[in-house]
Design an enzyme around this catalytic site. Sequence first.
Site: not given
Length: 134
Positions: A69, A92, A100-101, A127
């Site tokens: 953040y 979001n 945002c993950h 990912e």
Amino acid sequence: LEHILIKEFHQAHIIRDDHTHKEWIQAILDFIVGDQTHLDLPLDVRGTAFQKQVWQALQKIPYGETRTYTDVACDIAKPQAVRAVGNACGANAIALIVPCHRVLRSDGSLGGYHWGIERKQKLLIQELERTVRD
């Protein structure tokens, strides 16, 4: 996700139609299973100017990578706005497209996630596995 849609638009008459935006649906499904690393869909994003600024910064985080953040706050030239960045992430409504993950706490822990912390963890693992595989 259908439950969330119905809850948010409880007075709407929602009709499932898998054919109208078949290409968009397929792109989202390909992303979810890891066949695509980027989603390029038309967006109608509603938020404050600050939220939109944060969401644009999130879209620049490469697939398989994470930021804190604090990193995002610095990226938008507002280093003191760390909590506000977290709030923008929480607001979001278009997860995956605005990833945002990919934002973590400064200590590396997952933090919160509007769609559930388990889903955030699964997306990050997926990912990472995809980037290692490629």
